[in-house]
Design a protein around this motif. Structure first.
Motif, PDB file in Angstrom:
ATOM      1  N   VAL A 135      38.480  51.938  23.646  1.00 28.15           N
ATOM      2  CA  VAL A 135      37.258  51.478  24.301  1.00 28.15           C
ATOM      3  C   VAL A 135      37.423  51.677  25.801  1.00 28.15           C
ATOM      4  CG1 VAL A 135      38.018  49.044  24.400  1.00 28.15           C
ATOM      5  CG2 VAL A 135      35.577  49.601  24.537  1.00 28.15           C
ATOM      6  N   VAL A 136      36.410  52.242  26.415  1.00 30.33           N
ATOM      7  CA  VAL A 136      36.324  52.314  27.863  1.00 30.33           C
ATOM      8  C   VAL A 136      35.307  51.264  28.261  1.00 30.33           C
ATOM      9  CG1 VAL A 136      35.760  53.736  29.866  1.00 30.33           C
ATOM     10  CG2 VAL A 136      36.899  54.767  27.888  1.00 30.33           C
ATOM     11  N   ARG A 137      35.740  50.328  29.093  1.00 31.94           N
ATOM     12  CA  ARG A 137      34.883  49.191  29.450  1.00 31.94           C
ATOM     13  C   ARG A 137      35.171  48.755  30.871  1.00 31.94           C
ATOM     14  NH1 ARG A 137      38.213  44.942  29.951  1.00 31.94           N
ATOM     15  NH2 ARG A 137      39.973  44.649  28.529  1.00 31.94           N
ATOM     16  N   ASN A 138      34.314  47.859  31.355  1.00 33.75           N
ATOM     17  CA  ASN A 138      34.561  47.265  32.668  1.00 33.75           C
ATOM     18  C   ASN A 138      35.912  46.573  32.685  1.00 33.75           C
ATOM     19  OD1 ASN A 138      31.427  46.930  32.189  1.00 33.75           O
ATOM     20  ND2 ASN A 138      31.739  46.981  34.404  1.00 33.75           N
ATOM     21  N   ALA A 139      36.615  46.714  33.786  1.00 30.35           N
ATOM     22  CA  ALA A 139      37.800  45.882  34.011  1.00 30.35           C
ATOM     23  C   ALA A 139      37.295  44.497  34.382  1.00 30.35           C
ATOM     24  CB  ALA A 139      38.643  46.464  35.135  1.00 30.35           C
ATOM     25  N   GLU A 140      37.832  43.487  33.725  1.00 30.69           N
ATOM     26  CA  GLU A 140      37.393  42.114  33.959  1.00 30.69           C
ATOM     27  C   GLU A 140      38.445  41.356  34.753  1.00 30.69           C
ATOM     28  OE1 GLU A 140      36.700  40.738  29.999  1.00 30.69           O
ATOM     29  OE2 GLU A 140      34.972  42.058  29.707  1.00 30.69           O
ATOM     30  N   ALA A 141      38.051  40.226  35.300  1.00 33.01           N
ATOM     31  CA  ALA A 141      38.963  39.428  36.117  1.00 33.01           C
ATOM     32  C   ALA A 141      40.244  39.097  35.352  1.00 33.01           C
ATOM     33  CB  ALA A 141      38.265  38.148  36.582  1.00 33.01           C
ATOM     34  N   SER A 142      40.120  38.835  34.066  1.00 36.39           N
ATOM     35  CA  SER A 142      41.293  38.484  33.250  1.00 36.39           C
ATOM     36  C   SER A 142      42.250  39.658  33.058  1.00 36.39           C
ATOM     37  CB  SER A 142      40.844  37.943  31.890  1.00 36.39           C
ATOM     38  OG  SER A 142      40.072  38.918  31.210  1.00 36.39           O
ATOM     39  N   ILE A 177      50.124  46.853  47.745  1.00 31.85           N
ATOM     40  CA  ILE A 177      50.498  45.558  48.330  1.00 31.85           C
ATOM     41  C   ILE A 177      49.532  44.435  47.990  1.00 31.85           C
ATOM     42  CG2 ILE A 177      51.862  46.530  50.212  1.00 31.85           C
ATOM     43  CD1 ILE A 177      49.363  46.227  51.990  1.00 31.85           C
ATOM     44  N   ILE A 178      48.734  44.614  46.941  1.00 33.49           N
ATOM     45  CA  ILE A 178      47.844  43.532  46.544  1.00 33.49           C
ATOM     46  C   ILE A 178      48.488  42.737  45.416  1.00 33.49           C
ATOM     47  CG2 ILE A 178      45.769  44.737  47.301  1.00 33.49           C
ATOM     48  CD1 ILE A 178      45.223  45.441  44.405  1.00 33.49           C
ATOM     49  N   ASP A 179      48.103  41.479  45.320  1.00 35.32           N
ATOM     50  CA  ASP A 179      48.626  40.637  44.237  1.00 35.32           C
ATOM     51  C   ASP A 179      47.534  40.432  43.187  1.00 35.32           C
ATOM     52  OD1 ASP A 179      46.891  38.602  45.164  1.00 35.32           O
ATOM     53  OD2 ASP A 179      48.488  37.638  46.320  1.00 35.32           O
ATOM     54  N   ALA A 180      47.868  39.705  42.147  1.00 29.23           N
ATOM     55  CA  ALA A 180      46.937  39.510  41.031  1.00 29.23           C
ATOM     56  C   ALA A 180      45.667  38.791  41.462  1.00 29.23           C
ATOM     57  CB  ALA A 180      47.629  38.755  39.900  1.00 29.23           C
ATOM     58  N   ASP A 181      45.773  37.837  42.377  1.00 28.75           N
ATOM     59  CA  ASP A 181      44.576  37.131  42.846  1.00 28.75           C
ATOM     60  C   ASP A 181      43.642  38.066  43.603  1.00 28.75           C
ATOM     61  OD1 ASP A 181      45.253  34.689  41.732  1.00 28.75           O
ATOM     62  OD2 ASP A 181      46.309  34.003  43.531  1.00 28.75           O
ATOM     63  N   GLN A 182      44.204  38.923  44.444  1.00 32.10           N
ATOM     64  CA  GLN A 182      43.384  39.885  45.174  1.00 32.10           C
ATOM     65  C   GLN A 182      42.750  40.893  44.227  1.00 32.10           C
ATOM     66  OE1 GLN A 182      46.680  40.935  47.724  1.00 32.10           O
ATOM     67  NE2 GLN A 182      45.587  40.195  49.546  1.00 32.10           N
ATOM     68  N   GLU A 183      43.500  41.341  43.244  1.00 33.20           N
ATOM     69  CA  GLU A 183      42.962  42.280  42.255  1.00 33.20           C
ATOM     70  C   GLU A 183      41.861  41.611  41.445  1.00 33.20           C
ATOM     71  OE1 GLU A 183      42.546  45.895  40.079  1.00 33.20           O
ATOM     72  OE2 GLU A 183      43.398  45.419  42.035  1.00 33.20           O
ATOM     73  N   GLN A 189      39.819  39.255  42.422  1.00 35.52           N
ATOM     74  CA  GLN A 189      38.627  39.192  43.268  1.00 35.52           C
ATOM     75  C   GLN A 189      37.944  40.560  43.351  1.00 35.52           C
ATOM     76  OE1 GLN A 189      36.968  36.629  44.493  1.00 35.52           O
ATOM     77  NE2 GLN A 189      35.449  38.057  45.291  1.00 35.52           N
ATOM     78  N   TYR A 190      38.737  41.610  43.502  1.00 36.93           N
ATOM     79  CA  TYR A 190      38.212  42.973  43.542  1.00 36.93           C
ATOM     80  C   TYR A 190      37.451  43.292  42.252  1.00 36.93           C
ATOM     81  CZ  TYR A 190      38.345  48.096  43.299  1.00 36.93           C
ATOM     82  OH  TYR A 190      38.011  49.422  43.148  1.00 36.93           O
ATOM     83  N   LEU A 191      38.028  42.926  41.102  1.00 36.38           N
ATOM     84  CA  LEU A 191      37.380  43.213  39.824  1.00 36.38           C
ATOM     85  C   LEU A 191      36.101  42.415  39.654  1.00 36.38           C
ATOM     86  CD1 LEU A 191      40.498  43.478  37.472  1.00 36.38           C
ATOM     87  CD2 LEU A 191      39.191  45.333  38.555  1.00 36.38           C
ATOM     88  N   VAL A 192      36.074  41.177  40.137  1.00 36.82           N
ATOM     89  CA  VAL A 192      34.842  40.372  40.091  1.00 36.82           C
ATOM     90  C   VAL A 192      33.748  41.053  40.915  1.00 36.82           C
ATOM     91  CG1 VAL A 192      33.797  38.193  40.865  1.00 36.82           C
ATOM     92  CG2 VAL A 192      35.955  38.169  39.588  1.00 36.82           C
ATOM     93  N   GLU A 193      34.115  41.529  42.103  1.00 33.96           N
ATOM     94  CA  GLU A 193      33.147  42.229  42.955  1.00 33.96           C
ATOM     95  C   GLU A 193      32.613  43.477  42.267  1.00 33.96           C
ATOM     96  OE1 GLU A 193      35.262  42.904  46.597  1.00 33.96           O
ATOM     97  OE2 GLU A 193      35.314  40.766  47.090  1.00 33.96           O
ATOM     98  N   ARG A 194      33.467  44.217  41.585  1.00 29.39           N
ATOM     99  CA  ARG A 194      33.023  45.421  40.888  1.00 29.39           C
ATOM    100  C   ARG A 194      32.116  45.076  39.706  1.00 29.39           C
ATOM    101  NH1 ARG A 194      34.039  47.013  44.943  1.00 29.39           N
ATOM    102  NH2 ARG A 194      35.223  48.817  45.604  1.00 29.39           N
ATOM    103  N   LEU A 195      32.392  43.981  39.024  1.00 30.32           N
ATOM    104  CA  LEU A 195      31.531  43.557  37.914  1.00 30.32           C
ATOM    105  C   LEU A 195      30.139  43.188  38.397  1.00 30.32           C
ATOM    106  CD1 LEU A 195      33.916  41.402  35.696  1.00 30.32           C
ATOM    107  CD2 LEU A 195      32.587  43.381  34.941  1.00 30.32           C
ATOM    108  N   GLU A 196      30.049  42.646  39.600  1.00 31.14           N
ATOM    109  CA  GLU A 196      28.769  42.201  40.151  1.00 31.14           C
ATOM    110  C   GLU A 196      28.013  43.321  40.853  1.00 31.14           C
ATOM    111  OE1 GLU A 196      30.002  38.943  42.617  1.00 31.14           O
ATOM    112  OE2 GLU A 196      30.299  37.610  40.891  1.00 31.14           O
ATOM    113  N   SER A 197      28.665  44.437  41.120  1.00 26.35           N
ATOM    114  CA  SER A 197      28.060  45.527  41.868  1.00 26.35           C
ATOM    115  C   SER A 197      27.106  46.350  40.992  1.00 26.35           C
ATOM    116  CB  SER A 197      29.152  46.450  42.427  1.00 26.35           C
ATOM    117  OG  SER A 197      28.575  47.567  43.068  1.00 26.35           O
ATOM    118  N   THR A 198      26.058  46.858  41.606  1.00 31.15           N
ATOM    119  CA  THR A 198      25.157  47.781  40.909  1.00 31.15           C
ATOM    120  C   THR A 198      25.489  49.231  41.253  1.00 31.15           C
ATOM    121  OG1 THR A 198      23.543  47.664  42.702  1.00 31.15           O
ATOM    122  CG2 THR A 198      23.268  46.124  40.857  1.00 31.15           C
ATOM    123  N   ARG A 199      26.410  49.450  42.189  1.00 34.73           N
ATOM    124  CA  ARG A 199      26.703  50.796  42.669  1.00 34.73           C
ATOM    125  C   ARG A 199      28.157  51.217  42.465  1.00 34.73           C
ATOM    126  NH1 ARG A 199      23.521  54.546  44.683  1.00 34.73           N
ATOM    127  NH2 ARG A 199      24.634  54.800  46.623  1.00 34.73           N
TER     128      ARG A 199
END
Length: 195
Positions: A16-23, A50-56, A58-68
């Motif tokens: 399955v190819v799917r959105n990466a989720e925060a989890s 140099i990013i940690d799991a919390d930063q990643e 947050q990044y994934l949450v932003e991508r899930l919410e993005s329309t672009r």
């Protein structure tokens, strides 16, 4: 932007190819580290991530919410084995129509169709986001990737003979490729893209 698509791989397995989720944050970071160890064709070295799991997360949450913009993962037998993303080149009206594609797959899974599935997903997502051009850069020695991108309709538009400076192989030539999409023409004037 939401995406989920099932694909039968060359070896008969389903993925399955799917959105990466925060989890998925830690597993996505682990895959990123692993793929950066396995090839000299990526933009950075493992110790430069140099990013940690919390930063990643947050990044994934932003991508899930993005329309672009979107971050995708490929899951085989419950394990993330690759990732890809579509990122806007910029938000100004002159480049609103352009997006960049990035992809990486764990070496053990090369040759199974995962790269193609991820690229196809990025093309579909970029088209849905109304980009009219999808771009990428690839090391000229990466014959497998060049062949994949060419099969998917990307064409070369330039080269940079000193695009990367590898501590393993010295200067690496970058091939710039683009693919025109069937999306509407870029917005003009003072409109601002939502998302």
């Amino acid at each position: 932007m939401k995406y989920c698509h099932y694909v039968t791989l060359n070896d008969g397995r389903r993925c399955v190819v799917r959105n990466a989720e925060a989890s998925d944050a830690q597993e996505v970071l682990d895959v990123m580290q692993r793929t950066h160890v396995q090839t000299d064709f990526l933009r950075s070295y493992p110790n430069e991530i140099i990013i940690d799991a919390d930063q990643e997360r947050q990044y994934l949450v932003e991508r899930l919410e993005s329309t672009r913009e979107i971050e995708l993962v490929c899951v085989v037998d419950g394990v993330i084995v690759g990732s890809a993303g579509v990122e806007e080149v910029g938000t100004t009206s002159k480049v609103w129509h352009r997006a960049e594609l990035g992809i990486s797959v764990i070496e053990r899974y090369w040759g199974n169709g995962i790269g193609g599935a991820l690229v196809d997903a990025c093309i579909a997502c970029a088209t849905a986001a109304e980009y009219s051009q999808l771009e990428l850069q690839v090391v000229s020695d990466n014959a497998r990737a060049l062949a994949l991108y060419t099969r998917r309709g990307f064409v070369e538009y330039g080269r940079n003979p000193r695009g990367f400076l590898s501590c393993v192989s010295g200067y690496q030539e970058l091939v710039y490729m683009r693919r025109e999409l069937d999306a509407p023409a870029a917005r003009v004037g003072t409109e601002v893209a939502e998302g």
